[in-house]
Enzyme design. Sequence first.
Site, PDB file in Angstrom:
ATOM      1  CG  HIS A  93      -1.850  -1.097   1.375  1.00  0.00           C
ATOM      2  ND1 HIS A  93      -1.756  -2.068   2.346  1.00  0.00           N
ATOM      3  CD2 HIS A  93      -2.943  -1.407   0.632  1.00  0.00           C
ATOM      4  CE1 HIS A  93      -2.762  -2.924   2.219  1.00  0.00           C
ATOM      5  NE2 HIS A  93      -3.486  -2.553   1.175  1.00  0.00           N
TER       6      HIS A  93
ATOM      7  CB  SER B 251      -1.224 -10.309   1.058  1.00  0.00           C
ATOM      8  OG  SER B 251      -2.584 -10.491   1.401  1.00  0.00           O
TER       9      SER B 251
END
Length: 287
Positions: free
Chosen positions: A37, A185
């Site tokens: 991210h 993840s």
Amino acid sequence: MKVVTAQNELNKLIDRSNRNGKSVGYVPTMGFLHEGHLSLVSQAKANNDIVVMSIFVNPAQFGPGEDYEAYPRDLERDVALAEKAGVDFVFAPSVEEMYPTDGGIRILPGQQADVLCGASRLGHFDGVLKVLLKLFNIVDPDRSYFGMKDAQQLAIIETFVRDYFLRTEIVRVPTVRESDGLAKSSRNVNLSETERLEAPFLYQALQMGQKRIGVSSPDEIEKAIAEFISKQTSGIVDYAKVLSYPSLSEVSEDDSEIILACAVKFSKTRLIDNIIMSTKDDTSCSE
Ligand code: PAF
């Protein structure tokens, strides 16, 4: 950095008439932020004046029996990470804020959603498109940043934006990996210690498959990837596929990009990974 929970407040704050010509880069997330991210944020920062991140675990994209409840959440930590990364606005709405009514209108993806995760997670991409249309309307971003780990999602979103004339540019950002190759993840925290040691074999299986492109048939490569994962891990292979990208149709001679993708169910979570390779120069363009 400002944290906003009401959609009309965010919309007012960054409305085009208040932007003074400044560009907005948008990073949609479901939170529990990791370096993947943060790499979306750093790309958004490099190319835009204002960066908006949304943090919303979207119930509409989880099917019955999936991990909506177990999906990891830590808003306080996410807000601190977003601020450190230079995000200007975090939009963290409640479910009621995003879904105050349900008039039953559905947005249905086309054949790109019939394979890979779309085949095993029925309705998943309907839910992704539904929330993204709302989020794009609230944020009205010039550019939106998506990770290539979710390659099928990215392909469907590119089609959605193109076909419905949505006013945002979709920017593809390469997958960020741990040093042993495991794709970063939010779901990795739900792996047991043993599963965490096994999980890098997904990427190794895809790399092995990549070496066989042009030598073996897609079917043979898919079988070899699935066998490799079954042998090296305790996970259950949901799929191992070789397809044309981004159409996600069967591989043909004219393809310029091919995706090798897999999904594997572990005891508490399901991991996906892929390699997208250019057929022109034989190098992978995203991993
Ligand atoms: O990729 C995700 O985290 C989600 O699918 C997204 C794009 C934020 C929509 O909920």
